[in-house]
Structures are given as structure tokens and as C-alpha cells.
Design a protein around this motif. Sequence first.
Motif, PDB file in Angstrom:
ATOM      1  N   LEU A 176       0.825  -1.204   0.000  1.00 12.98           N
ATOM      2  CA  LEU A 176       0.000   0.000   0.000  1.00 12.98           C
ATOM      3  C   LEU A 176       0.864   1.260   0.000  1.00 12.98           C
ATOM      4  CD1 LEU A 176      -2.893  -0.872   2.468  1.00 12.98           C
ATOM      5  CD2 LEU A 176      -3.066  -0.483   0.008  1.00 12.98           C
ATOM      6  N   SER A 229       2.018   2.203  -3.433  1.00  9.42           N
ATOM      7  CA  SER A 229       1.016   2.483  -4.451  1.00  9.42           C
ATOM      8  C   SER A 229       0.942   3.974  -4.745  1.00  9.42           C
ATOM      9  CB  SER A 229      -0.354   1.966  -4.015  1.00  9.42           C
ATOM     10  OG  SER A 229      -0.836   2.729  -2.945  1.00  9.42           O
ATOM     11  N   MET A 278      -1.484   6.274  -2.496  1.00  9.52           N
ATOM     12  CA  MET A 278      -0.967   6.558  -1.151  1.00  9.52           C
ATOM     13  C   MET A 278       0.159   7.573  -1.195  1.00  9.52           C
ATOM     14  SD  MET A 278      -2.628   5.148   1.119  1.00  9.52           S
ATOM     15  CE  MET A 278      -3.100   3.759   2.045  1.00  9.52           C
TER      16      MET A 278
END
Length: 85
Positions: free
Chosen positions: A20, A23, A26
Motif C-alpha cells: 500500500l 502504491s 498513497m
Amino acid sequence: MVFRFLIRILANNEQLVQKLSESYPMRRAAQVVVRVMFSSKNLIEEHRLREKLSPEQFRALMSEVAANFQNQLKQAQENIKRKMK
């Protein structure tokens, strides 16, 4: 209760947190937050807010910061949409 349990399990999953954090959404969200922080700091220094503000001045400043944040958020959303296409 169940939601908290699931969030705790997911937050403790190191591989998921790593993916995450790498990504684009983010990273972009983190960039927006940092940009808003620095622009707010510059706004405060620009208005010489070291001295006390009246409640009206404080409300005006906070509405200006909120408007700035909303503009940055809209720009980030548009950038994400363009990158996804």
C-alpha cells in the motif's frame, strides 16, 4: 467490533502495508498532505500570525486553509484519474 478486528489484522500485515505504501494513490495522498502543511505554514508566516488573532480573523484564515486543501485534493484526484486512463 468486527471491523476493528479486521483493520487490526490488516494493519499488522507487513507485506500489505508495504504494498500500500508503494502504491501511487498513497504516495500522492502523502504529497498532498505535505504540500498543505507547508502552504499553511507559509500562509501563517505571510500573515504574521505570531500575534493573537481575533475570532473572525482565525475563522477567515481557517476557511482559506480549508479552501486551499480542497483545491489541492481536487488536483490530486484529477491527476490520479489521468494516470489511471
